[in-house]
Design a protein around this motif. Structure first.
Motif, PDB file in Angstrom:
ATOM      1  N   SER A  63     -19.510  79.939  78.412  1.00 40.28           N
ATOM      2  CA  SER A  63     -18.373  79.614  78.638  1.00 40.28           C
ATOM      3  C   SER A  63     -17.535  78.847  79.330  1.00 40.28           C
ATOM      4  CB  SER A  63     -18.444  80.833  79.958  1.00 40.28           C
ATOM      5  OG  SER A  63     -18.879  82.053  79.050  1.00 40.28           O
TER       6      SER A  63
ATOM      7  N   LEU B 170     -16.186  75.851  78.658  1.00 46.89           N
ATOM      8  CA  LEU B 170     -13.828  74.929  77.298  1.00 46.89           C
ATOM      9  C   LEU B 170     -15.179  74.157  76.541  1.00 46.89           C
ATOM     10  CD1 LEU B 170     -11.339  75.624  79.466  1.00 46.89           C
ATOM     11  CD2 LEU B 170     -12.428  76.872  78.630  1.00 46.89           C
TER      12      LEU B 170
ATOM     13  N   LYS C 223     -11.711  81.467  79.836  1.00 43.76           N
ATOM     14  CA  LYS C 223     -12.043  81.035  77.870  1.00 43.76           C
ATOM     15  C   LYS C 223     -11.811  81.932  76.870  1.00 43.76           C
ATOM     16  CE  LYS C 223     -15.716  80.038  74.760  1.00 43.76           C
ATOM     17  NZ  LYS C 223     -17.004  79.286  74.789  1.00 43.76           N
TER      18      LYS C 223
END
Length: 559
Positions: free
Chosen positions: A283, A285, A487
């Motif tokens: 998750s 970025l 995200k």
């Protein structure tokens, strides 16, 4: 999948503050054994923590990680038995601190334990500090109660604590109230209060979530120094895996009230053993957009020599005491179809600049949108253009009316800007946009409190996009969200931009978000632009000292 390359700590001021991840030695200071916690709601007991077990040794750093609702804070509050007795219970388990079972202690024994053996730093210092008491009063109280100090002795010790926390003019600050301090200063006061009686264990519940990136780094470094100098064991509760990687020695991963994995920090990040841990790591970025658009692309919005001032008034006659230049001679140009990031610390003028561009604040200078001059335009003439310039706020809960259904919230702009639509046509538009942002049709009759944070932000995006605007101003749109939800929302924004040709003005202090979605960036400090250019160029090689400070403090690695 390889996870280890995404994190690296930058040396700041010539030295690296990342600690050694060697194992702590000695006996366990805290032992949590098969802990279960239940809350009563509508007469039914519901389990929030189920069979949690872990221990913390003297001087060790342990991190509890997981998404909102995983049980991290409930577990932490249970260590001090701070949950409300009437609505919370412990059907099983024990919590031993130095051999004493916290859950079995009477209240008068608990009061002796709190502050002296175990202390807590809460997430939001503004709501944790008493707004009607001075900082000095709040700092000296535990010293007088637990240490038996006189008022003068307690004030001397309080000054020493504030000085140790890096707060200038500590004796003067004793007379200040919480609202007179910055967010970073308030958090330092909270840490000072927690350490006042020299506890053996410090629990820090999301201590940097609401802070600017540079202040986050300062607090992290402060905790690092205090832990090493005082040999305090620290339990860090966080959903920020990047911060955990740089601070903790050992990690417990929580999901739905259970610990699904616990291991040394390097093992968690390089060889995760549980699917949920891999989900959390995935998750984080990564870059979601391509290179900056060609400068030949049409310019959608420009601002030239923008100036916005605020007057500071005081006294019985409310006389002007000072003038603050919130925006001071800023030039800006936003290209059609790009994401332009505006970064800087709190008070740098980011949001004020956006409000000036939207003509929500009075300012000097020239503003042009789609070839039309907005400065000097009468409100009645400006109103038709409002549908083309929409705003998505930071907190999706407070920005959505709790009294209106989702259908009313999302369709409100249509009532104002397209009143000719019939009710059936308006409902179809609402349903279509909800589907586009990933919200089911049957959700239109529900209210904001019935949705998660990520769903509420999707609804906020739908409310803005339903009018088919050209420009969306995103004011910290994901700062209140968990990493995985953050995200998902950013991926939604990128997809909407690709599909609809939207232009974004993105306000944030999170450089991870800039790396993920921004094409270009403007760096602001004290109302001025100090640096501008392609986002990745800035992150890789900032050209100013302030830019380098921001990038280093963000603890991200730009490949």
């Amino acid at each position: 999948m390889e996870y280890s390359s995404a994190w690296r700590c930058y040396p700041i001021d010539g030295k690296d503050f990342v600690v050694s991840h060697s194992d702590a030695s000695g006996q366990s200071l805290l032992v949590v054994d098969n802990l279960a916690v239940e809350f009563r709601r509508d007469g039914i007991w519901r389990r929030a923590v189920n069979g949690v077990s872990f221990d913390v040794k003297a001087g060790e750093r342990l991190a509890l990680v997981g998404e909102s609702g995983s049980g991290k804070s409930v577990t932490a509050l249970s260590m001090l038995k701070l949950l409300p007795e009437r609505s919370a219970r412990y059907p099983s388990g024990k919590i031993h601190i130095l051999g004493r079972d916290v859950l079995a202690l009477p209240n008068y024994e608990l009061r002796k334990l709190r502050g002296r053996q175990i202390a807590m730093v809460f997430q939001e210092p503004m709501t944790s500090l008493n707004p009607v008491l001075t900082i000095g009063r709040q700092l000296t109280e535990p010293l007088q109660v637990h240490e038996g100090m006189s008022r003068r002795q307690a004030e001397t010790r309080a000054c020493e604590l504030l000085d140790r926390m890096g707060i200038a003019k500590p004796r003067e600050r004793l007379q200040s109230y919480p609202h007179m301090l910055s967010g970073g200063q308030r958090q330092r006061v909270m840490i000072a209060m927690a350490l006042a009686c020299n506890p053996r264990l410090l629990v820090a519940d999301e201590p940097t979530t609401a802070l600017d990136v540079t202040v986050q780094w300062q607090i992290l470094r402060l905790l690092d120094e205090l832990q090493r100098d005082l040999n305090v064991a620290v339990i860090l509760i966080s959903h920020d895996l990047n911060l955990v990687r740089h601070f903790a020695q050992r990690v417990c991963v929580m999901r739905e009230g259970e610990i699904v994995e616990q291991a040394p920090v390097e093992e968690i990040f390089t060889r995760p053993g549980h699917d949920y841990t891999r989900h959390l790591l995935a998750s984080q970025l990564t870059r979601m957009v391509g290179d900056p658009l060609a400068q030949a692309s049409s310019t959608l919005l420009t601002g030239k020599q923008l100036q916005c001032r605020f007057s500071v008034r005081g006294g019985l006659l409310r006389r002007e005491l000072a003038v603050i230049n919130a925006v001071d001679g800023v030039d800006i140009a936003v290209v059609q179809g790009e994401t332009l990031g505006i970064v800087g610390e709190s008070g740098s003028g980011k949001s004020t600049l956006a409000h000036c561009l939207l003509r929500l604040r009075d300012c000097d200078g020239q503003i042009e949108f789609k070839g039309q001059r907005l400065d000097g335009m009468a409100p009645a003439a400006l109103r038709p253009l409002r549908s083309q310039m929409q705003l998505v706020f930071q907190d999706p809960y407070s920005s959505l009316s709790p009294r209106l259904t989702v259908e009313r919230i999302v369709g409100e702009g249509l009532l104002i800007h397209e009143p000719q639509l019939s009710r059936t046509e308006r409902r179809k538009r609402v349903v279509d946009i909800l589907r586009e942002v990933g919200i089911a049709e049957d959700a239109r009759s529900r209210y904001p409190h019935e949705f998660s944070g990520g769903q509420r932000q999707r609804i906020a995006v739908a409310r803005a996009v339903i009018l088919s605007p050209s420009l969306l101003i995103l004011d910290e749109p994901t700062s209140a969200l968990d990493a995985s939800v953050q995200k998902q929302v950013l991926e939604l924004l990128v997809e909407l931009q690709r599909r609809r040709g939207l232009t974004y003005l993105l306000i944030t202090h999170d450089l991870n978000v800039i790396r993920a979605v921004a094409h270009r960036v403007i760096v602001m400090k004290d109302g001025k632009t100090v640096e501008t250019g392609p986002a990745l160029d800035f992150l890789r090689a900032p050209q100013t000292d302030y830019g380098r400070t921001l990038v280093r403090a963000s603890l991200i690695d730009i490949q």
